[in-house]
Write an enzyme that holds these catalytic residues in place. Sequence first.
Site, PDB file in Angstrom:
ATOM      1  CG  ASP A 189      -1.613   7.201  -0.044  1.00 40.86           C
ATOM      2  OD1 ASP A 189      -0.747   8.354   0.012  1.00 40.86           O
ATOM      3  OD2 ASP A 189      -2.583   7.316  -0.465  1.00 40.86           O
ATOM      4  CD  GLU A 239      10.963   8.157  29.359  1.00 38.35           C
ATOM      5  OE1 GLU A 239      11.848   8.151  30.877  1.00 38.35           O
ATOM      6  OE2 GLU A 239      10.113   8.681  30.130  1.00 38.35           O
ATOM      7  CG  ASP A 277      -1.410   1.161   1.076  1.00 40.38           C
ATOM      8  OD1 ASP A 277      -2.265   1.809   0.592  1.00 40.38           O
ATOM      9  OD2 ASP A 277      -1.127   1.802   2.313  1.00 40.38           O
TER      10      ASP A 277
HETATM   11  N1  RBF Z   1       9.450   0.419  28.757  1.00 39.42           N
HETATM   12  C1  RBF Z   1       8.401  -0.478  28.039  1.00 39.42           C
HETATM   13  O1  RBF Z   1       7.043  -0.399  28.499  1.00 39.42           O
HETATM   14  N2  RBF Z   1       8.283  -1.071  27.604  1.00 39.42           N
HETATM   15  C2  RBF Z   1      10.479  -0.874  26.564  1.00 39.42           C
HETATM   16  O2  RBF Z   1      10.123  -1.820  25.801  1.00 39.42           O
HETATM   17  C3  RBF Z   1      10.015   0.040  27.523  1.00 39.42           C
HETATM   18  N3  RBF Z   1      12.505  -0.178  26.905  1.00 39.42           N
HETATM   19  C4  RBF Z   1      12.880   0.818  27.142  1.00 39.42           C
HETATM   20  C5  RBF Z   1      14.594   0.780  26.360  1.00 39.42           C
HETATM   21  C6  RBF Z   1      15.587   1.906  27.459  1.00 39.42           C
HETATM   22  C7  RBF Z   1      16.954   1.625  27.027  1.00 39.42           C
HETATM   23  C8  RBF Z   1      14.932   2.839  28.538  1.00 39.42           C
HETATM   24  C9  RBF Z   1      15.895   3.774  28.316  1.00 39.42           C
HETATM   25  C10 RBF Z   1      13.981   2.328  28.576  1.00 39.42           C
HETATM   26  C11 RBF Z   1      12.558   1.851  27.853  1.00 39.42           C
HETATM   27  N4  RBF Z   1      11.529   1.793  29.055  1.00 39.42           N
HETATM   28  C12 RBF Z   1      10.643   1.117  28.317  1.00 39.42           C
HETATM   29  C13 RBF Z   1      11.251   3.298  29.445  1.00 39.42           C
HETATM   30  C14 RBF Z   1      10.667   2.653  30.693  1.00 39.42           C
HETATM   31  O3  RBF Z   1       9.384   2.375  30.798  1.00 39.42           O
HETATM   32  C15 RBF Z   1      11.309   4.716  31.014  1.00 39.42           C
HETATM   33  O4  RBF Z   1      12.215   4.575  31.079  1.00 39.42           O
HETATM   34  C16 RBF Z   1      10.072   4.626  32.703  1.00 39.42           C
HETATM   35  O5  RBF Z   1       8.776   4.835  32.334  1.00 39.42           O
HETATM   36  C17 RBF Z   1      10.427   6.135  33.692  1.00 39.42           C
HETATM   37  O6  RBF Z   1       9.670   7.512  33.033  1.00 39.42           O
HETATM   38 MG    MG Z   2      13.077   9.740  33.516  1.00 41.04          MG
END
Ligand code: RBF
Ligand code: MG
Length: 376
Positions: free
Chosen positions: A16, A309, A14
Amino acid sequence: MSVSNKLIRGVILDLDGTLVNTDGIVGNVLKLLLGKYEKEWDGREAQKIIGTTPFEAAAAIVQDYGLPCSTLEFLSQISPLFSDQWCNIKELPGANRLIKHLKCHGVPMALASNSPRESIEAKISYHDGWKNSFSVIIGGDEVRTAKPSPEIFLEAARRLSVEPSSCLVIEDSLPGVTAGKTAEMEVVAVPSVPKQSHLYTAADEVINSLLDLQLEKWGLPPFEDWVEGTLPLDPWYIGGPVVKGFGRGSKVLGIPTANLSTKGYSDLLSEHPSGVYFGWAGLSGRGVFKMVMSIGWNPYFNNKEKTIEPWLLHDFKEDFYGEELRLVIVGYIRPEVNFPSLESLIAKIHEDRRVAERALDLPLYSSFKNDSYLSI
Ligand code: RBF
Ligand code: MG
Ligand code: ADP
């Protein structure tokens, strides 16, 4: 997720929302035109019109906004506004990579879109080498019934001389997924509206972006550009003062993330799929550090806003809120996922850290450590 053992011999794409990011342009044009009718585009219909034909989309808008014109009148007003914008539509991340890869391996490819043939041709003319990569291009005006009818995909398969059951359809929209499954093809959905993957149960697989496509699952030649668990990207840059986040990075996970304000970066953020990325971080007066980060909604915490983050891979003795942080993002690791427990989320993030730490020593990525954007 049912993973097929089928040998795919042709790929039908597809356009768009799957290969190009039309959504932003559609929103801008509708805002402009509805303004002339003294109505305000609120994005409500955005989801409703994804994957429909231009006529269906126009009819829905004329009706929902109670416009004093016919669908055809509305179409004739809006068409030139769209045509002026085709030169501004960007490819979606991974689209060019996918097209070039399939072309290079001689996999027959078709483009099958509900938009008219003429606008398909206009849109792809701005992307080098796309037109010649497709042995078949079919528009919604070239079949009797558009998606969700299977007709356009069946016709594409016929012209590719590939059995429908040996075709893989890649689609962002629900009508497109329905069309592909009704045509008895394998379907990978790449929803263009975030957080909608639960609606796509009919698809054989739902992925977050084309970067996550694993062609070997379909018996197709795999991408060869992954390097030690990472996918090199054209670098992109983001920076600003470190702001307060939800305060759970260090407290709940033991993993502090120096959040950046998303203000002024909404376009950049919507351009990049949610997921785990890595690169280099420059912190004013302190130096340049390896960095691994997530972009997105953190499914485990189900945030409402897409956030950035970054975890700087260095032990700091104190917080550095308010200080200027600059990031150059050089590669991709994986999509964001939900985890059954906090422990498994934490374990995965530490694995991401190890992947990033090792990769950033490769010349391919280490050269960006000296990027002038980072020296502040
Ligand atoms: N949060 C998720 O819910 N799923 C993820 O796969 C996930 N992967 C992350 C990978 C890295 C390298 C970092 C630094 C954070 C990740 N987090 C993930 C985010 C994490 O939940 C977040 O840093 C906290 O919510 C702090 O606010
Ligand atoms: Mg933070
Ligand atoms: P918030 O939710 O406010 O971002 P976190 O618990 O995620 O809080 O902690 C992030 C803060 O911790 C950063 O803003 C920064 O001031 C500090 N910090 C200390 N070490 C690091 C590091 N290695 N990486 C990122 N931030 C760090």
